[in-house]
Design a protein around this motif. Sequence first.
Motif, PDB file in Angstrom:
ATOM      1  N   ARG A   2       0.873  -1.182   0.000  1.00  0.00           N
ATOM      2  CA  ARG A   2       0.000   0.000   0.000  1.00  0.00           C
ATOM      3  C   ARG A   2       0.905   1.224   0.000  1.00  0.00           C
ATOM      4  O   ARG A   2       2.047   1.171   0.457  1.00  0.00           O
ATOM      5  N   THR A   3       0.383   2.312  -0.574  1.00  0.00           N
ATOM      6  CA  THR A   3       1.153   3.559  -0.569  1.00  0.00           C
ATOM      7  C   THR A   3       0.252   4.699  -0.093  1.00  0.00           C
ATOM      8  O   THR A   3      -0.979   4.597  -0.164  1.00  0.00           O
ATOM      9  N   ASP A   4       0.896   5.806   0.320  1.00  0.00           N
ATOM     10  CA  ASP A   4       0.118   7.017   0.576  1.00  0.00           C
ATOM     11  C   ASP A   4      -0.249   7.624  -0.783  1.00  0.00           C
ATOM     12  O   ASP A   4       0.097   7.058  -1.834  1.00  0.00           O
ATOM     13  N   LYS A  24       9.656   5.905  -1.844  1.00  0.00           N
ATOM     14  CA  LYS A  24       8.799   5.989  -3.033  1.00  0.00           C
ATOM     15  C   LYS A  24       8.729   4.613  -3.682  1.00  0.00           C
ATOM     16  O   LYS A  24       9.740   3.900  -3.715  1.00  0.00           O
ATOM     17  N   HIS A  25       7.570   4.261  -4.243  1.00  0.00           N
ATOM     18  CA  HIS A  25       7.440   2.944  -4.853  1.00  0.00           C
ATOM     19  C   HIS A  25       8.365   2.789  -6.055  1.00  0.00           C
ATOM     20  O   HIS A  25       8.696   1.680  -6.482  1.00  0.00           O
ATOM     21  N   SER A  26       8.819   3.917  -6.595  1.00  0.00           N
ATOM     22  CA  SER A  26       9.742   3.859  -7.734  1.00  0.00           C
ATOM     23  C   SER A  26      11.095   3.270  -7.344  1.00  0.00           C
ATOM     24  O   SER A  26      11.943   3.050  -8.205  1.00  0.00           O
ATOM     25  N   LEU A  27      11.285   2.980  -6.054  1.00  0.00           N
ATOM     26  CA  LEU A  27      12.484   2.275  -5.588  1.00  0.00           C
ATOM     27  C   LEU A  27      12.679   0.972  -6.377  1.00  0.00           C
ATOM     28  O   LEU A  27      13.811   0.580  -6.664  1.00  0.00           O
ATOM     29  N   VAL A  28      11.576   0.309  -6.722  1.00  0.00           N
ATOM     30  CA  VAL A  28      11.677  -0.966  -7.443  1.00  0.00           C
ATOM     31  C   VAL A  28      11.440  -0.785  -8.950  1.00  0.00           C
ATOM     32  O   VAL A  28      11.209  -1.755  -9.674  1.00  0.00           O
ATOM     33  N   ARG A  29      11.483   0.476  -9.431  1.00  0.00           N
ATOM     34  CA  ARG A  29      11.273   0.679 -10.866  1.00  0.00           C
ATOM     35  C   ARG A  29      12.464   0.131 -11.657  1.00  0.00           C
ATOM     36  O   ARG A  29      13.621   0.451 -11.374  1.00  0.00           O
ATOM     37  N   HIS A  30      12.142  -0.667 -12.654  1.00  0.00           N
ATOM     38  CA  HIS A  30      13.183  -1.233 -13.516  1.00  0.00           C
ATOM     39  C   HIS A  30      13.411  -0.302 -14.712  1.00  0.00           C
ATOM     40  O   HIS A  30      12.441   0.247 -15.261  1.00  0.00           O
ATOM     41  N   VAL A  35       3.829   3.827 -19.103  1.00  0.00           N
ATOM     42  CA  VAL A  35       3.042   2.829 -18.344  1.00  0.00           C
ATOM     43  C   VAL A  35       2.614   3.441 -17.006  1.00  0.00           C
ATOM     44  O   VAL A  35       1.469   3.305 -16.574  1.00  0.00           O
ATOM     45  N   PHE A  36       3.534   4.182 -16.380  1.00  0.00           N
ATOM     46  CA  PHE A  36       3.219   4.753 -15.067  1.00  0.00           C
ATOM     47  C   PHE A  36       2.355   6.013 -15.192  1.00  0.00           C
ATOM     48  O   PHE A  36       1.557   6.310 -14.310  1.00  0.00           O
ATOM     49  N   THR A  37       2.488   6.728 -16.317  1.00  0.00           N
ATOM     50  CA  THR A  37       1.601   7.868 -16.561  1.00  0.00           C
ATOM     51  C   THR A  37       0.173   7.343 -16.660  1.00  0.00           C
ATOM     52  O   THR A  37      -0.762   7.911 -16.084  1.00  0.00           O
ATOM     53  N   LEU A  64      -0.930   4.528 -15.335  1.00  0.00           N
ATOM     54  CA  LEU A  64      -1.331   4.054 -14.000  1.00  0.00           C
ATOM     55  C   LEU A  64      -1.912   5.210 -13.176  1.00  0.00           C
ATOM     56  O   LEU A  64      -3.022   5.126 -12.661  1.00  0.00           O
ATOM     57  N   TRP A  65      -1.148   6.321 -13.095  1.00  0.00           N
ATOM     58  CA  TRP A  65      -1.595   7.437 -12.244  1.00  0.00           C
ATOM     59  C   TRP A  65      -2.833   8.117 -12.809  1.00  0.00           C
ATOM     60  O   TRP A  65      -3.710   8.552 -12.050  1.00  0.00           O
ATOM     61  N   SER A  66      -2.963   8.217 -14.134  1.00  0.00           N
ATOM     62  CA  SER A  66      -4.155   8.884 -14.663  1.00  0.00           C
ATOM     63  C   SER A  66      -5.387   7.987 -14.467  1.00  0.00           C
ATOM     64  O   SER A  66      -6.496   8.491 -14.258  1.00  0.00           O
ATOM     65  N   LYS A  97       7.727  -5.064 -14.904  1.00  0.00           N
ATOM     66  CA  LYS A  97       9.029  -5.660 -14.594  1.00  0.00           C
ATOM     67  C   LYS A  97       9.635  -4.792 -13.497  1.00  0.00           C
ATOM     68  O   LYS A  97       9.757  -3.567 -13.659  1.00  0.00           O
ATOM     69  N   ASN A  98       9.942  -5.400 -12.379  1.00  0.00           N
ATOM     70  CA  ASN A  98      10.481  -4.646 -11.243  1.00  0.00           C
ATOM     71  C   ASN A  98      11.937  -4.993 -10.979  1.00  0.00           C
ATOM     72  O   ASN A  98      12.412  -6.087 -11.308  1.00  0.00           O
ATOM     73  N   LEU A  99      12.611  -4.046 -10.337  1.00  0.00           N
ATOM     74  CA  LEU A  99      14.037  -4.181 -10.037  1.00  0.00           C
ATOM     75  C   LEU A  99      14.229  -4.615  -8.588  1.00  0.00           C
ATOM     76  O   LEU A  99      13.680  -3.996  -7.676  1.00  0.00           O
ATOM     77  N   LEU A 142      -1.945  -5.389  -5.655  1.00  0.00           N
ATOM     78  CA  LEU A 142      -1.832  -6.845  -5.522  1.00  0.00           C
ATOM     79  C   LEU A 142      -1.115  -7.322  -6.766  1.00  0.00           C
ATOM     80  O   LEU A 142      -1.465  -6.908  -7.871  1.00  0.00           O
ATOM     81  N   ARG A 143      -0.109  -8.166  -6.611  1.00  0.00           N
ATOM     82  CA  ARG A 143       0.662  -8.607  -7.779  1.00  0.00           C
ATOM     83  C   ARG A 143       0.751 -10.123  -7.844  1.00  0.00           C
ATOM     84  O   ARG A 143       1.004 -10.772  -6.838  1.00  0.00           O
ATOM     85  N   TYR A 144       0.546 -10.599  -9.061  1.00  0.00           N
ATOM     86  CA  TYR A 144       0.495 -12.035  -9.313  1.00  0.00           C
ATOM     87  C   TYR A 144       1.634 -12.450 -10.239  1.00  0.00           C
ATOM     88  O   TYR A 144       2.096 -11.645 -11.050  1.00  0.00           O
TER      89      TYR A 144
HETATM   90  C1  LIG Z   1      -0.013   1.207  -4.977  1.00  0.00           C
HETATM   91  C2  LIG Z   1       1.080   1.492  -5.976  1.00  0.00           C
HETATM   92  C3  LIG Z   1       1.960   0.481  -6.324  1.00  0.00           C
HETATM   93  C4  LIG Z   1       2.993   0.713  -7.236  1.00  0.00           C
HETATM   94  N1  LIG Z   1       3.838  -0.319  -7.542  1.00  0.00           N
HETATM   95  C5  LIG Z   1       4.868  -0.096  -8.376  1.00  0.00           C
HETATM   96  C6  LIG Z   1       5.796  -1.129  -8.672  1.00  0.00           C
HETATM   97  O1  LIG Z   1       5.677  -2.265  -8.210  1.00  0.00           O
HETATM   98  N2  LIG Z   1       6.824  -0.840  -9.498  1.00  0.00           N
HETATM   99  C7  LIG Z   1       6.998   0.404 -10.051  1.00  0.00           C
HETATM  100  O2  LIG Z   1       7.981   0.593 -10.779  1.00  0.00           O
HETATM  101  N3  LIG Z   1       6.114   1.402  -9.796  1.00  0.00           N
HETATM  102  C8  LIG Z   1       5.072   1.171  -8.988  1.00  0.00           C
HETATM  103  N4  LIG Z   1       4.178   2.187  -8.736  1.00  0.00           N
HETATM  104  C9  LIG Z   1       4.331   3.465  -9.489  1.00  0.00           C
HETATM  105  C10 LIG Z   1       5.339   4.370  -8.831  1.00  0.00           C
HETATM  106  O3  LIG Z   1       4.694   5.129  -7.842  1.00  0.00           O
HETATM  107  C11 LIG Z   1       5.973   5.336  -9.873  1.00  0.00           C
HETATM  108  O4  LIG Z   1       4.966   6.068 -10.529  1.00  0.00           O
HETATM  109  C12 LIG Z   1       6.796   4.595 -10.951  1.00  0.00           C
HETATM  110  O5  LIG Z   1       7.723   3.716 -10.346  1.00  0.00           O
HETATM  111  C13 LIG Z   1       7.562   5.577 -11.859  1.00  0.00           C
HETATM  112  O6  LIG Z   1       8.363   6.377 -11.055  1.00  0.00           O
HETATM  113  P1  LIG Z   1       9.226   7.589 -11.570  1.00  0.00           P
HETATM  114  O7  LIG Z   1       8.419   8.269 -12.613  1.00  0.00           O
HETATM  115  O8  LIG Z   1       9.430   8.424 -10.334  1.00  0.00           O
HETATM  116  O9  LIG Z   1      10.472   6.997 -12.074  1.00  0.00           O
HETATM  117  C14 LIG Z   1       3.133   1.991  -7.837  1.00  0.00           C
HETATM  118  C15 LIG Z   1       2.235   3.011  -7.487  1.00  0.00           C
HETATM  119  C16 LIG Z   1       1.207   2.772  -6.590  1.00  0.00           C
HETATM  120  C17 LIG Z   1       0.236   3.871  -6.260  1.00  0.00           C
END
Ligand SMILES: Cc1cc2nc3c(=O)[nH]c(=O)nc-3n(C[C@H](O)[C@H](O)[C@H](O)COP(=O)(O)O)c2cc1C
Length: 148
Positions: free
Chosen positions: A24-26, A53-59, A66-68, A70-72, A85-87, A115-117
Amino acid sequence: MQEFNESQFFVETEVPQDELIISRTDLQGHISYANETFCEISGYTLGELLGKKHSLVRHPDMPSSVFTDLWSTLDKKKQWKGFVKNLRKDKGFYWVEAIVSGVYKNGVLIEYKSLRYPINYTNKLKYQILYDKMRAANKEAKRRVIYK
Ligand SMILES: Cc1cc2nc3c(=O)[nH]c(=O)nc-3n(C[C@H](O)[C@H](O)[C@H](O)COP(=O)(O)O)c2cc1C
């Protein structure tokens, strides 16, 4: 800081079929909860994940669009589903299918959850090729390891 060589990017960690990676994230994307499987598969301890930040595992193979998307999708109060694909901490990687959505309390959005499968080999290959093409089209980073 520990140095890594390129060959470590080859090492894949498989998500076991019967396990789920949960976090979970804020509202800004800082990790507020991670289950044991997340820690195991990403190679981080819970203490290392919380507050980051969840981007810690960004590959680097993940296209930013893809993340744009996700957030929109989350901004529209909808659930987002996609292949990611995560790092790992050790610079290896793991593939998942993620379902990300808002957590509501009395109708108010308070957090996000994911949730990830595990995904199969065909999808890993399909999305690796697709994401390589998407990054190339947007002049984003080339794949770290070039197969010759
Ligand atoms: C609940 C939640 C889970 C997320 N899980 C991941 C994840 O597993 N891997 C990932 O790269 N980004 C994940 N993100 C997206 C990150 O917040 C971020 O947008 C993305 O890593 C790109 O980051 P950057 O643009 O700062 O490089 C998640 C976001 C949310 C809200």
